[in-house]
Motif scaffolding. Structure first.
Motif, PDB file in Angstrom:
ATOM      1  N   LYS A 280       5.325   3.670  -8.862  1.00 32.12           N
ATOM      2  CA  LYS A 280       4.227   3.727  -9.112  1.00 32.12           C
ATOM      3  C   LYS A 280       3.665   4.615  -8.709  1.00 32.12           C
ATOM      4  O   LYS A 280       3.075   4.410  -6.803  1.00 32.12           O
ATOM      5  CB  LYS A 280       3.186   1.775  -8.859  1.00 32.12           C
ATOM      6  CG  LYS A 280       2.034   2.143  -9.534  1.00 32.12           C
ATOM      7  CD  LYS A 280       1.027   1.134  -9.040  1.00 32.12           C
ATOM      8  CE  LYS A 280      -0.249   1.419  -9.991  1.00 32.12           C
ATOM      9  NZ  LYS A 280      -0.989   0.608  -9.172  1.00 32.12           N
TER      10      LYS A 280
ATOM     11  N   THR B 235       0.201   7.223  -8.205  1.00 35.29           N
ATOM     12  CA  THR B 235      -0.708   7.638  -8.324  1.00 35.29           C
ATOM     13  C   THR B 235      -2.393   8.395  -7.394  1.00 35.29           C
ATOM     14  O   THR B 235      -1.168   9.120  -6.627  1.00 35.29           O
ATOM     15  CB  THR B 235      -2.101   6.240  -7.354  1.00 35.29           C
ATOM     16  OG1 THR B 235      -0.990   5.328  -8.492  1.00 35.29           O
ATOM     17  CG2 THR B 235      -3.477   6.795  -8.797  1.00 35.29           C
TER      18      THR B 235
ATOM     19  N   ILE C  23      -5.382  10.331  -7.556  1.00 39.97           N
ATOM     20  CA  ILE C  23      -7.226   9.474  -7.296  1.00 39.97           C
ATOM     21  C   ILE C  23      -7.708  11.086  -6.998  1.00 39.97           C
ATOM     22  O   ILE C  23      -7.702  11.241  -6.332  1.00 39.97           O
ATOM     23  CB  ILE C  23      -7.091   8.555  -6.440  1.00 39.97           C
ATOM     24  CG1 ILE C  23      -6.718   6.865  -6.751  1.00 39.97           C
ATOM     25  CG2 ILE C  23      -8.781   8.556  -6.296  1.00 39.97           C
ATOM     26  CD1 ILE C  23      -6.509   5.881  -5.817  1.00 39.97           C
TER      27      ILE C  23
ATOM     28  N   ASN D  65       0.468   2.192  -3.438  1.00 37.69           N
ATOM     29  CA  ASN D  65      -0.527   2.490  -2.770  1.00 37.69           C
ATOM     30  C   ASN D  65      -0.456   3.250  -1.488  1.00 37.69           C
ATOM     31  O   ASN D  65      -1.428   2.687  -0.743  1.00 37.69           O
ATOM     32  CB  ASN D  65      -0.723   0.834  -2.914  1.00 37.69           C
ATOM     33  CG  ASN D  65      -1.382   0.288  -4.045  1.00 37.69           C
ATOM     34  OD1 ASN D  65      -1.773   1.327  -4.659  1.00 37.69           O
ATOM     35  ND2 ASN D  65      -0.688  -0.285  -3.657  1.00 37.69           N
TER      36      ASN D  65
ATOM     37  N   GLU E 194      -2.007   7.101 -18.087  1.00 39.35           N
ATOM     38  CA  GLU E 194      -0.804   7.109 -17.731  1.00 39.35           C
ATOM     39  C   GLU E 194       0.159   7.605 -18.231  1.00 39.35           C
ATOM     40  O   GLU E 194       0.201   8.312 -19.400  1.00 39.35           O
ATOM     41  CB  GLU E 194       0.153   5.270 -17.892  1.00 39.35           C
ATOM     42  CG  GLU E 194      -1.227   4.131 -16.848  1.00 39.35           C
ATOM     43  CD  GLU E 194      -0.865   3.308 -16.513  1.00 39.35           C
ATOM     44  OE1 GLU E 194       1.044   3.156 -16.428  1.00 39.35           O
ATOM     45  OE2 GLU E 194      -1.362   2.348 -16.381  1.00 39.35           O
TER      46      GLU E 194
ATOM     47  N   LEU F 121       2.735   8.409 -13.178  1.00 37.34           N
ATOM     48  CA  LEU F 121       2.225   8.711 -12.692  1.00 37.34           C
ATOM     49  C   LEU F 121       0.793   7.883 -13.263  1.00 37.34           C
ATOM     50  O   LEU F 121       0.882   8.165 -14.635  1.00 37.34           O
ATOM     51  CB  LEU F 121       2.347  10.094 -13.055  1.00 37.34           C
ATOM     52  CG  LEU F 121       1.487  10.734 -12.625  1.00 37.34           C
ATOM     53  CD1 LEU F 121       1.042  10.803 -11.143  1.00 37.34           C
ATOM     54  CD2 LEU F 121       1.314  12.194 -13.208  1.00 37.34           C
ATOM     55  N   THR F 122       0.616   8.008 -12.595  1.00 41.72           N
ATOM     56  CA  THR F 122      -1.119   6.925 -13.209  1.00 41.72           C
ATOM     57  C   THR F 122      -1.929   8.335 -12.373  1.00 41.72           C
ATOM     58  O   THR F 122      -2.710   8.173 -11.500  1.00 41.72           O
ATOM     59  CB  THR F 122      -1.783   5.802 -13.339  1.00 41.72           C
ATOM     60  OG1 THR F 122      -1.129   4.948 -13.268  1.00 41.72           O
ATOM     61  CG2 THR F 122      -3.261   5.589 -13.667  1.00 41.72           C
TER      62      THR F 122
ATOM     63  N   LYS G 122      -5.946   8.911 -11.963  1.00 44.80           N
ATOM     64  CA  LYS G 122      -7.864   8.176 -12.266  1.00 44.80           C
ATOM     65  C   LYS G 122      -8.575   9.433 -11.801  1.00 44.80           C
ATOM     66  O   LYS G 122      -8.398  10.362 -11.019  1.00 44.80           O
ATOM     67  CB  LYS G 122      -7.805   7.148 -11.121  1.00 44.80           C
ATOM     68  CG  LYS G 122      -6.703   5.725 -11.799  1.00 44.80           C
ATOM     69  CD  LYS G 122      -6.673   5.058 -10.468  1.00 44.80           C
ATOM     70  CE  LYS G 122      -5.863   3.626 -10.673  1.00 44.80           C
ATOM     71  NZ  LYS G 122      -5.741   2.735 -10.354  1.00 44.80           N
TER      72      LYS G 122
END
Length: 118
Positions: free
Chosen positions: A2, A4, A6, A23, A41, A115-116, A118
């Motif tokens: 995962k 991400t 931000i 994370n 996503e 890939l997310t 946000k």
């Protein structure tokens, strides 16, 4: 695996953010302030880029995560490095190499990359 991003601060110089893997912060990111990808996503895989002659993290949209000197790239790519000023990253080749190596090894182990934003 995962991944991400931000997003933090957006200015006329770029959309700054931080890239995380599971994370854990890995590096800073910068995108073009007006042509950035929508939040959401995306599938991600390591693909041999013919132009660059190396494997690069490529999104399902065709955009790549790469090194660069600023957000004003010709494509809507995401650059990685260490944030120096708004819209300015340094040490981009080092950050990109570490990220590419990590993602390539994960893909070889059969891990699915996503890939997310946000």
């Amino acid at each position: 695996m995962k991944i991400t991003i931000i997003r933090a601060e957006c200015s006329k110089y770029g959309q700054d953010g931080v890239l995380y893997i599971n994370n854990n912060p890995v590096c800073d990111t910068c995108e073009h302030p007006e042509r950035k990808l929508p939040a959401g996503e995306y599938c991600l895989e390591m693909v041999m880029n013919r132009k660059l002659q190396r494997f690069v993290p490529t999104l399902s949209t065709g955009n790549i995560i790469t090194m660069g000197n600023g957000p004003f790239l010709l494509n809507n790519d995401i650059i990685v490095g260490k944030r120096l000023l708004r819209g300015v990253l340094c040490q981009t080749s080092e950050a990109n190499k570490k990220l590419v190596d990590r993602l390539y090894k994960a893909q070889l182990r059969g891990l699915k990359l996503s890939l997310t934003i946000k």
